[in-house]
Design an enzyme around this catalytic site. Sequence first.
Site, PDB file in Angstrom:
ATOM      1  N   ASP A 186      -6.999  -9.099  -6.460  1.00  0.00           N
ATOM      2  CA  ASP A 186      -6.429  -9.597  -5.215  1.00  0.00           C
ATOM      3  C   ASP A 186      -4.938  -9.823  -5.455  1.00  0.00           C
ATOM      4  O   ASP A 186      -4.553 -10.527  -6.390  1.00  0.00           O
ATOM      5  CB  ASP A 186      -7.121 -10.903  -4.821  1.00  0.00           C
ATOM      6  CG  ASP A 186      -6.715 -11.358  -3.431  1.00  0.00           C
ATOM      7  OD1 ASP A 186      -5.935 -10.641  -2.783  1.00  0.00           O
ATOM      8  OD2 ASP A 186      -7.189 -12.420  -3.005  1.00  0.00           O
ATOM      9  N   ASN A 194       4.797  -9.305   2.637  1.00  0.00           N
ATOM     10  CA  ASN A 194       4.816  -8.536   3.881  1.00  0.00           C
ATOM     11  C   ASN A 194       5.760  -9.147   4.900  1.00  0.00           C
ATOM     12  O   ASN A 194       6.536  -8.455   5.572  1.00  0.00           O
ATOM     13  CB  ASN A 194       3.404  -8.476   4.470  1.00  0.00           C
ATOM     14  CG  ASN A 194       2.821  -7.075   4.432  1.00  0.00           C
ATOM     15  OD1 ASN A 194       3.509  -6.108   4.132  1.00  0.00           O
ATOM     16  ND2 ASN A 194       1.542  -6.956   4.753  1.00  0.00           N
ATOM     17  N   ASP A 203       3.111  -1.609   2.697  1.00  0.00           N
ATOM     18  CA  ASP A 203       2.253  -0.425   2.525  1.00  0.00           C
ATOM     19  C   ASP A 203       2.617   0.335   1.261  1.00  0.00           C
ATOM     20  O   ASP A 203       1.735   0.813   0.527  1.00  0.00           O
ATOM     21  CB  ASP A 203       2.375   0.497   3.739  1.00  0.00           C
ATOM     22  CG  ASP A 203       1.682  -0.055   4.976  1.00  0.00           C
ATOM     23  OD1 ASP A 203       0.940  -1.041   4.834  1.00  0.00           O
ATOM     24  OD2 ASP A 203       1.898   0.494   6.072  1.00  0.00           O
ATOM     25  N   GLU A 230      -5.522  -6.547   0.903  1.00  0.00           N
ATOM     26  CA  GLU A 230      -4.842  -6.501  -0.396  1.00  0.00           C
ATOM     27  C   GLU A 230      -5.839  -6.688  -1.533  1.00  0.00           C
ATOM     28  O   GLU A 230      -5.487  -7.123  -2.626  1.00  0.00           O
ATOM     29  CB  GLU A 230      -3.745  -7.573  -0.473  1.00  0.00           C
ATOM     30  CG  GLU A 230      -4.227  -8.996  -0.473  1.00  0.00           C
ATOM     31  CD  GLU A 230      -4.410  -9.593   0.914  1.00  0.00           C
ATOM     32  OE1 GLU A 230      -4.386 -10.829   1.015  1.00  0.00           O
ATOM     33  OE2 GLU A 230      -4.578  -8.837   1.897  1.00  0.00           O
TER      34      GLU A 230
END
Length: 244
Positions: A186, A194, A203, A230
């Site tokens: 994770d 982000n 991305d 993620e």
Amino acid sequence: MVQQQKFAVSLMEHLVTATFVLDRNGYVVIWNKSCERLTGVKADEVLGTRDHWKAFYSRQRLCLADVLVQERTAELDQLYAVHAQPSIYGEGYKAENWCVMPRIGSQLYLTVDAGPIYDVHGSLIAVVQTIRDNTNYKNAQSKLEKMAITDELTGLYNRRYFTDHLDMEWRRGTRSREPLALIFLDIDYFKQYNDLYGHLVGDDCLKSIATTLQQSLLRATDMATRCGGEEFCVLLPDTSLAGH
């Protein structure tokens, strides 16, 4: 009767479907124009011979028509894997496989039907094989199948495929008493990353991690998966806690 036979031969020779005919001894008696176009092999190269296999394979093996001529239908599964099945058109068979097509220099996925022709006494006279090029369809089908199990962004397997594969490996390991390792990953603080740099950069980050995971796999049986936004998983069959 002779006139009817001539008409039948002429009809086969001009069919838009690639067609060839073997006599009861396995020699080519018809190799039509469409078959020439499909294979790149001219009729005068194979008529009167048993060399028709050379149009489809680099090594000698049975074509579907040969199977019927030689009464070797028990070998169909070996020749055509799961594709062999009785034809819907009578006493023949239908099959599909990849052919190397040596003369044209490319592989084609061919669907073939082969049917026997008998005389009034029930004796085999000939076997007719028709051939259709389904390469574009097969490639499109394979692409769709790959899309169904692949994460669009990272190119790794998706969660659905992972779940099915995990169940299969779990059952296999239970039967064989072999270990199964599973790594969950994770990405920490990914939401903040982000928010700070934007989704396009996020991305790129996910794709970079996916590439790193994929390149770290050492065996064909190892599998990396994107399980969530993620979240990633790595499945390692036959791997103990110590990593052996």
